[in-house]
Motif scaffolding. Sequence first.
Motif, PDB file in Angstrom:
ATOM      1  N   ASN A 194      56.627   5.049  40.155  1.00  0.00           N
ATOM      2  CA  ASN A 194      55.842   4.864  38.940  1.00  0.00           C
ATOM      3  C   ASN A 194      54.396   5.283  39.197  1.00  0.00           C
ATOM      4  OD1 ASN A 194      54.479   2.685  40.213  1.00  0.00           O
ATOM      5  ND2 ASN A 194      56.016   1.229  39.481  1.00  0.00           N
ATOM      6  N   ALA A 195      53.530   5.132  38.215  1.00  0.00           N
ATOM      7  CA  ALA A 195      52.150   5.620  38.337  1.00  0.00           C
ATOM      8  C   ALA A 195      51.405   4.925  39.475  1.00  0.00           C
ATOM      9  CB  ALA A 195      51.416   5.416  37.012  1.00  0.00           C
ATOM     10  N   GLY A 196      51.553   3.598  39.588  1.00  0.00           N
ATOM     11  CA  GLY A 196      50.868   2.863  40.649  1.00  0.00           C
ATOM     12  C   GLY A 196      51.364   3.257  42.027  1.00  0.00           C
ATOM     13  N   GLN A 197      52.670   3.396  42.171  1.00  0.00           N
ATOM     14  CA  GLN A 197      53.232   3.813  43.463  1.00  0.00           C
ATOM     15  C   GLN A 197      52.778   5.214  43.827  1.00  0.00           C
ATOM     16  OE1 GLN A 197      57.290   3.164  42.237  1.00  0.00           O
ATOM     17  NE2 GLN A 197      57.500   1.290  43.438  1.00  0.00           N
ATOM     18  N   ASN A 198      52.718   6.100  42.841  1.00  0.00           N
ATOM     19  CA  ASN A 198      52.242   7.461  43.104  1.00  0.00           C
ATOM     20  C   ASN A 198      50.795   7.471  43.558  1.00  0.00           C
ATOM     21  OD1 ASN A 198      54.082   9.735  42.830  1.00  0.00           O
ATOM     22  ND2 ASN A 198      54.450   9.016  40.743  1.00  0.00           N
ATOM     23  N   ARG A 199      49.965   6.621  42.971  1.00  0.00           N
ATOM     24  CA  ARG A 199      48.565   6.529  43.388  1.00  0.00           C
ATOM     25  C   ARG A 199      48.483   6.111  44.859  1.00  0.00           C
ATOM     26  NH1 ARG A 199      43.394   8.028  43.845  1.00  0.00           N
ATOM     27  NH2 ARG A 199      42.052   6.290  44.445  1.00  0.00           N
ATOM     28  N   LEU A 200      49.235   5.101  45.252  1.00  0.00           N
ATOM     29  CA  LEU A 200      49.201   4.622  46.635  1.00  0.00           C
ATOM     30  C   LEU A 200      49.791   5.646  47.597  1.00  0.00           C
ATOM     31  CD1 LEU A 200      50.184   0.892  45.993  1.00  0.00           C
ATOM     32  CD2 LEU A 200      47.909   1.840  46.401  1.00  0.00           C
ATOM     33  N   LEU A 201      50.803   6.388  47.151  1.00  0.00           N
ATOM     34  CA  LEU A 201      51.350   7.455  47.989  1.00  0.00           C
ATOM     35  C   LEU A 201      50.326   8.573  48.153  1.00  0.00           C
ATOM     36  CD1 LEU A 201      53.659   8.833  49.526  1.00  0.00           C
ATOM     37  CD2 LEU A 201      54.468   9.740  47.335  1.00  0.00           C
ATOM     38  N   ASP A 202      49.639   8.930  47.063  1.00  0.00           N
ATOM     39  CA  ASP A 202      48.620   9.989  47.137  1.00  0.00           C
ATOM     40  C   ASP A 202      47.529   9.632  48.131  1.00  0.00           C
ATOM     41  OD1 ASP A 202      49.932  11.571  45.316  1.00  0.00           O
ATOM     42  OD2 ASP A 202      48.690  10.987  43.600  1.00  0.00           O
ATOM     43  N   LEU A 203      47.109   8.362  48.151  1.00  0.00           N
ATOM     44  CA  LEU A 203      46.079   7.936  49.105  1.00  0.00           C
ATOM     45  C   LEU A 203      46.565   8.096  50.541  1.00  0.00           C
ATOM     46  CD1 LEU A 203      44.754   4.706  47.344  1.00  0.00           C
ATOM     47  CD2 LEU A 203      43.467   6.810  47.735  1.00  0.00           C
ATOM     48  N   THR A 204      47.817   7.733  50.785  1.00  0.00           N
ATOM     49  CA  THR A 204      48.376   7.857  52.135  1.00  0.00           C
ATOM     50  C   THR A 204      48.486   9.321  52.548  1.00  0.00           C
ATOM     51  OG1 THR A 204      49.603   5.778  51.928  1.00  0.00           O
ATOM     52  CG2 THR A 204      50.393   7.340  53.564  1.00  0.00           C
ATOM     53  N   LEU A 205      48.965  10.164  51.641  1.00  0.00           N
ATOM     54  CA  LEU A 205      49.112  11.589  51.958  1.00  0.00           C
ATOM     55  C   LEU A 205      47.751  12.239  52.165  1.00  0.00           C
ATOM     56  CD1 LEU A 205      51.933  12.654  49.449  1.00  0.00           C
ATOM     57  CD2 LEU A 205      52.143  11.875  51.812  1.00  0.00           C
ATOM     58  N   ARG A 206      46.781  11.881  51.319  1.00  0.00           N
ATOM     59  CA  ARG A 206      45.452  12.481  51.443  1.00  0.00           C
ATOM     60  C   ARG A 206      44.793  12.075  52.754  1.00  0.00           C
ATOM     61  NH1 ARG A 206      41.564  11.356  46.585  1.00  0.00           N
ATOM     62  NH2 ARG A 206      41.372   9.324  47.605  1.00  0.00           N
ATOM     63  N   SER A 207      44.986  10.816  53.168  1.00  0.00           N
ATOM     64  CA  SER A 207      44.406  10.384  54.441  1.00  0.00           C
ATOM     65  C   SER A 207      44.965  11.216  55.590  1.00  0.00           C
ATOM     66  CB  SER A 207      44.682   8.893  54.667  1.00  0.00           C
ATOM     67  OG  SER A 207      46.045   8.646  54.944  1.00  0.00           O
ATOM     68  N   SER A 208      46.254  11.563  55.499  1.00  0.00           N
ATOM     69  CA  SER A 208      46.858  12.387  56.551  1.00  0.00           C
ATOM     70  C   SER A 208      46.340  13.814  56.520  1.00  0.00           C
ATOM     71  CB  SER A 208      48.386  12.375  56.414  1.00  0.00           C
ATOM     72  OG  SER A 208      48.904  11.103  56.743  1.00  0.00           O
ATOM     73  N   GLU A 209      46.097  14.355  55.332  1.00  0.00           N
ATOM     74  CA  GLU A 209      45.563  15.716  55.243  1.00  0.00           C
ATOM     75  C   GLU A 209      44.142  15.781  55.790  1.00  0.00           C
ATOM     76  OE1 GLU A 209      47.389  18.185  54.717  1.00  0.00           O
ATOM     77  OE2 GLU A 209      49.143  17.129  53.954  1.00  0.00           O
ATOM     78  N   ILE A 210      43.343  14.741  55.541  1.00  0.00           N
ATOM     79  CA  ILE A 210      41.990  14.686  56.107  1.00  0.00           C
ATOM     80  C   ILE A 210      42.070  14.615  57.628  1.00  0.00           C
ATOM     81  CG2 ILE A 210      39.951  13.198  56.331  1.00  0.00           C
ATOM     82  CD1 ILE A 210      40.304  12.540  53.330  1.00  0.00           C
ATOM     83  N   TYR A 211      42.979  13.798  58.132  1.00  0.00           N
ATOM     84  CA  TYR A 211      43.178  13.682  59.584  1.00  0.00           C
ATOM     85  C   TYR A 211      43.541  15.048  60.172  1.00  0.00           C
ATOM     86  CZ  TYR A 211      44.932  11.786  64.027  1.00  0.00           C
ATOM     87  OH  TYR A 211      45.133  11.521  65.368  1.00  0.00           O
ATOM     88  N   LYS A 212      44.451  15.742  59.514  1.00  0.00           N
ATOM     89  CA  LYS A 212      44.895  17.045  60.026  1.00  0.00           C
ATOM     90  C   LYS A 212      43.758  18.057  60.044  1.00  0.00           C
ATOM     91  CE  LYS A 212      49.614  16.415  58.335  1.00  0.00           C
ATOM     92  NZ  LYS A 212      50.579  16.790  57.305  1.00  0.00           N
ATOM     93  N   ARG A 213      42.870  17.992  59.055  1.00  0.00           N
ATOM     94  CA  ARG A 213      41.754  18.941  59.014  1.00  0.00           C
ATOM     95  C   ARG A 213      40.809  18.719  60.191  1.00  0.00           C
ATOM     96  NH1 ARG A 213      40.391  23.954  58.073  1.00  0.00           N
ATOM     97  NH2 ARG A 213      38.181  24.088  58.563  1.00  0.00           N
ATOM     98  N   ILE A 214      40.518  17.454  60.496  1.00  0.00           N
ATOM     99  CA  ILE A 214      39.649  17.166  61.638  1.00  0.00           C
ATOM    100  C   ILE A 214      40.353  17.539  62.941  1.00  0.00           C
ATOM    101  CG2 ILE A 214      38.394  15.364  62.875  1.00  0.00           C
ATOM    102  CD1 ILE A 214      37.176  16.192  60.179  1.00  0.00           C
TER     103      ILE A 214
END
Length: 460
Positions: free
Chosen positions: A420-440
């Motif tokens: 649902n929308a709330g779960q997608n928001r929390l998943l997006d935060l987790t995925l984005r944190s990993s993409e930031i980690y990968k960039r560094i």
Amino acid sequence: MKTAGIIAEYNPFHNGHQFHIEETRRRTGADYVIVVMSGDFVQRGAPAILNKYDRADMALCHGADLVVELPVTAALSSAEGFAMGGISLLDRLGVVDVVSCGCENADADSGLFEKVTALLADEPEEYRHLLASYTREGFTFPKAREMAAEQYLRNEIGGAETESTSSVRQLLSGPNNILALEYAKAIRKRNSSLALCMIPRQGSAYHDANLSDGYCSATAIRHYLFSDSICNTSRTRILPSTDIFELPLSTRQDKTEEKFTSCAPNYMTDDQLAHCTPTDIANVLQHAASNRRCLCENDFSDLLFYALTEKKERLSCFGPDNSGLAFRTENLLENFESWTSFAALLKTKNQTYTAVSRYLAQVLLDITKEDLQLSASCSHAPFVRVLGFRREAAPLLKAMQSQADIPILTQLAKNGEKLNAGQNRLLDLTLRSSEIYKRILFTCSGSRLKSEYRQPMLVY
């Protein structure tokens, strides 16, 4: 089928972790062990030393049957939120019978443990009054809680100092004990049928920074990996991509032994790490540190400074209410030099360094108070993201898929419609944190990892 669950970070994996998994099987008679593991950022408010797939890989090669990711909103919460997230995930899988955790007190009074658990979970009015009183005096929350619990129990038995009340200090001062109490409290609050198995910590204390034979702390290993004896002192150089770390641990030794030997013969014989981690992991850690694949907070300093500057007008949207952190951050931003030095500057008598560092990580990753409230509304367990499993555990995965009461994500590209929308928001935060980690990670080492949407599960 009996299944045990472990909540961990493996930052990094060492002999103590392997002992814990093995002892969990022995004590519980579990057929399978599921690990709920923090992703690319960990509970002390910092990036993990290695990315989540490397750490899941280590766990699967050394006793775990299946590894799932703790969402970043839970991983960067207080001990209470971290424990609730891990317990809720294990509980909602529908297949876990017992949760295994470490403790400092091998001979802890079970009656006292249950009494303190009930006190922390139910928070009677007198206890809340004592806690507020000690907090107003300027004590950190962990210290104020320890003092309030001790005083409450002393008052309950007539005000006398007893062996039981003094034991409260030990229960509430050991890092592993604190988490064990938080796990027990979460189980109580959820009215869950999960049993708790506590296994005494072996060897060095949690915060011990010295390497020792056999069982040492993850803190000590991190300190060693960032020391000049292994790691190049340059923190910004870019190196060529090294495909060796794209291979599972189970295949690295036989398929890449020649490459290890040709590029770094001395990495294979470091006695310090070999004494406190499994041999294959010692090799990987040494090579990772030498090639700048081990990350620390200060690798993210420039990005953090940008985030703090760009969000200067809304810093109060992050972190705990009425903490003064947003005001101090804005007021002291001109003194920013690095993540760690700025966290030390923001620390106060009643706010721990770890709490401050979590706040900075939340600002960096744009995890607002509203996001944390959203996460708490589903007990910090909005979905189950499977990072990897062993083929022998296929029946376990199948049972999870039929019995879990939250979505199980094995392929992000195909599983998104389950949320649902709330779960997608929390998943997006987790995925984005990993993409930031990968960039560094790429900035430091030149190593590229696949997009979260293209990264397959680890399967052995």
